[in-house]
Design an enzyme around this catalytic site. Structure first.
Site, PDB file in Angstrom:
ATOM      1  N   HIS A   1      -3.855   4.355   4.677  1.00 56.46           N
ATOM      2  CA  HIS A   1      -5.034   3.553   4.665  1.00 56.46           C
ATOM      3  C   HIS A   1      -6.068   4.063   4.114  1.00 56.46           C
ATOM      4  CE1 HIS A   1      -7.310   0.214   6.260  1.00 56.46           C
ATOM      5  NE2 HIS A   1      -8.288   1.210   6.767  1.00 56.46           N
TER       6      HIS A   1
ATOM      7  N   ARG B   1       0.814  -1.242  -0.236  1.00 55.19           N
ATOM      8  CA  ARG B   1       0.029   0.053   0.120  1.00 55.19           C
ATOM      9  C   ARG B   1       0.760   1.075  -0.146  1.00 55.19           C
ATOM     10  NH1 ARG B   1      -2.221   0.755   5.327  1.00 55.19           N
ATOM     11  NH2 ARG B   1      -0.695   2.582   5.475  1.00 55.19           N
TER      12      ARG B   1
ATOM     13  N   TYR C   1       3.986   5.330  11.321  1.00 59.39           N
ATOM     14  CA  TYR C   1       4.325   4.178  11.892  1.00 59.39           C
ATOM     15  C   TYR C   1       5.166   3.225  10.611  1.00 59.39           C
ATOM     16  CZ  TYR C   1       0.156   3.291   8.788  1.00 59.39           C
ATOM     17  OH  TYR C   1      -0.745   3.524   7.693  1.00 59.39           O
TER      18      TYR C   1
END
Length: 384
Positions: A281, A277, A290
């Site tokens: 998100h 990805r 993160y």
């Protein structure tokens, strides 16, 4: 002794796991089906052969480019306040287009909320997708016309819907198959395991297509499973395959094989499309909090569009005029999406009371009347 040091001492003193109880194969590198390298070189796989014409290759390239452009436009529209939210597919175009183009017209797809590329392959107008994220409809397309179910927001629930539909296909004696999309994060949901169980026991013609983009929001796949996801299928009694999710040709070949396997009575198949990805998100997420930028940069070299373009150029299957034409078409699509979203009319607020029950209901009608009176109290007033 502190709690942490005690835990460390217990861990150090714990006996080793007997060999007969160890998870077999956890140290072996997972097999990865690949037909097109990141450099654009074609490789053969005897288990998943793919005969494809130059026209078909160019059509796949067009799909990838236009899907990415539509997705980028949607992200921009959300940043401009035109959409409430958007779940980008950036980096996952090959997994979705490859699997989407593997389906026959009678096959039925059950998506999550990120399968914009599959929707494109099923001829769903991009504006219908955006209408839901703008809040003016609940989907906007007829699932039975497109054989593409409405987006499912509840994580993993669509795998059960797909399995049930596939069981119905078997009872009807139809020559069709079903494909259920989900992510690596959803693989931890109980619904997915239940779907695997039912599909296996009833030998349902369903392909479970897991797009492992390696991040379930902020949690990496490594904290969710001790083995590659595709190996879970063996525990339920059906085949599992890991495919290069950035290779549109491999995704096409493997998914076509899996759908044929399912429709011909072989039962379910689990495909793990190993991809990444590249974006957030959703537009409410900040991936820089993160994960490392070096990781994202490394995956840019595996970009699905770049590798197919390189292949077309190396083989002399497309010239500058072709690529310029696709770019011009993508600009037209971007303009249509921008203008279409901004001109969407607001829905009648009382529509929320329609179709709550199959038949008229006194309580719902009472609530409708109360809302209409409330809304009418603002008409003509200065303070709205």
């Amino acid at each position: 002794m502190t709690v942490k040091s005690t835990a460390r001492a217990r861990k150090k003193a714990a006996p080793g796991v007997p060999d007969n109880l160890r998870i077999k194969g956890t140290d072996a590198p997972p097999e990865l089906v690949q037909l097109l390298t990141p450099e654009g070189e074609r490789v053969e796989n005897p288990e998943f052969p793919l005969a494809i014409t130059a026209d078909e290759l160019r059509a796949l390239y067009r799909d990838l480019v236009l899907v990415r452009r539509f997705d980028a436009e949607a992200t921009s529209l959300q940043r401009q306040g035109e959409l409430g939210l958007w779940a980008s597919l950036l980096g996952q175009e090959a997994a979705q287009v490859g699997s989407g183009r593997a389906m026959r017209p009678g096959d039925y797809a059950f998506p999550t909320y990120r399968e914009h590329g599959v929707a494109w392959c099923r001829d769903v107008d991009p504006l219908n997708l955006l209408g839901m994220f703008r809040g003016v409809n609940h989907g906007g397309w007829d699932p039975n016309e497109k054989n593409f179910h409405l987006y499912t927001i509840v994580i993993g629930a669509q795998t059960l819907h797909a399995t049930g539909y596939a069981m119905g296909i078997t009872k009807d004696g139809a020559d069709d198959a079903v494909i259920a999309y989900f992510g690596d994060g959803a693989s931890s949901q109980g619904d997915v395991s239940e779907a695997f169980t039912f599909a296996s026991v009833y030998n349902a013609p369903v392909v479970f297509f897991c797009q492992n983009n390696q991040w379930a929001i902020s949690e990496p796949t490594t904290v969710q499973t001790r083995i590659p996801l595709y190996r879970r299928a063996a525990g339920f009694g059906f085949p599992g395959v890991r495919v290069d999710g950035n290779d549109v040709l491999a995704c096409l070949a493997v998914t076509r094989w899996a759908l044929d396997h399912a429709r011909n009575g072989g039962g379910p198949v689990l495909i793990e499309a190993f991809t990444y990805r590249m974006g957030a998100h959703t537009t409410s997420d900040d991936p820089t909090r993160y994960r490392l930028s070096e990781e994202t940069e490394a995956w840019k070299a595996k970009d699905p569009i770049t590798r197919l373009k390189a292949h077309l150029e190396q083989q002399g299957l497309a010239d500058e005029a072709f690529f310029a034409g696709i770019e011009a078409e993508s600009e037209e699509l971007g303009l249509r999406v921008r203008e279409g979203v901004r001109s969407m009319p607001d829905p009648d607020p009382t529509l929320i009371f329609d179709h709550v029950y199959a038949e008229p209901h006194a309580l719902v009608e009472e609530e409708r009347a109360e809302y209409e009176a409330y809304a009418a109290s603002f008409e003509g007033g200065e303070n709205h």
